[in-house]
Scaffold this motif. Structure first.
Motif: not given
Length: 202
Positions: A5, A11, A20-24, A26-29
């Motif tokens: 990320c 990730l 897509a995957v969600h970043c734990h 910063c919350g970005a995809s």
């Protein structure tokens, strides 16, 4: 498979079909690269005819000499248009008219290079391969017919495509100071390349 990320977090991609995957952190995809598309591109590039043609057509020093000739030609055409525009009396100077003329000269030369010289390169390459037995040998390989055709169509005129690409900035400069709309010029080049591909195939 792991992705990085923008925040620096690593990730893990658990699902191979995920887009897509969600970043734990910063919350970005983060988008997952399309591995199948990359594999298709690699399979296309890994073409013996294309690679052999690219090596033969782009081998120095001849390619550098011809690229220099193309650049000098483009510079003379565009520079000549500037010179003609400023050699006439100040009251009758019409730079856009001269630059539009320079563009059509460059576009005409690019068309000749792609349609005539490029087709000649393909024909010469196929005839040479037939005479040396390479063509029959390639037909015995497990490569599909479309890949053999793509190798000849894209590989043999690779040098001509490079010439057109090198001349493109000079044509862009002529369009910038000329009267032609950029959208119409873009359509012209799309039509030119489509016609070149059809002409080379058939």
């Amino acid at each position: 498979m792991e992705l990085l990320c923008a925040c620096g977090a690593s990730l893990a991609v658990a699902d191979e079909n995920a887009r897509a995957v969600h970043c734990h952190k910063c919350g970005a995809s983060v988008a997952v690269p399309d591995a199948e598309a990359a594999n298709r591109m690699l399979r296309f590039v890994d073409n013996p005819i294309f690679l052999r043609s690219a090596y033969a057509r782009l081998r120095p020093p001849n390619v550098w000499i011809w690229l220099g000739i193309v650049m000098i030609t483009g510079l003379l055409i565009v520079g000549g248009a500037f010179a003609l525009a400023y050699l006439v009396p100040a009251g009758s100077r019409d730079l856009p008219k001269y630059m539009t003329g320079a563009f059509w000269i460059l576009f005409g030369l690019q068309s000749i290079v792609l349609l005539v010289v490029g087709a000649n390169s393909i024909a010469t390459g196929i005839v040479t391969d037939r005479e040396t037995g390479v063509f029959e040998m390639m037909r015995l390989t497990p490569l599909p017919s479309w890949k053999l055709l793509a190798g000849y169509v894209m590989g043999m005129p690779l040098r001509e495509h490079l010439w057109v690409l090198v001349a493109a900035p000079f044509a862009g400069l002529a369009v910038l100071f000329g009267t032609l709309p950029v959208e119409r010029v873009a359509v012209l080049y799309v039509v030119l390349y489509a016609a070149a591909v059809v002409w080379h195939v058939f």
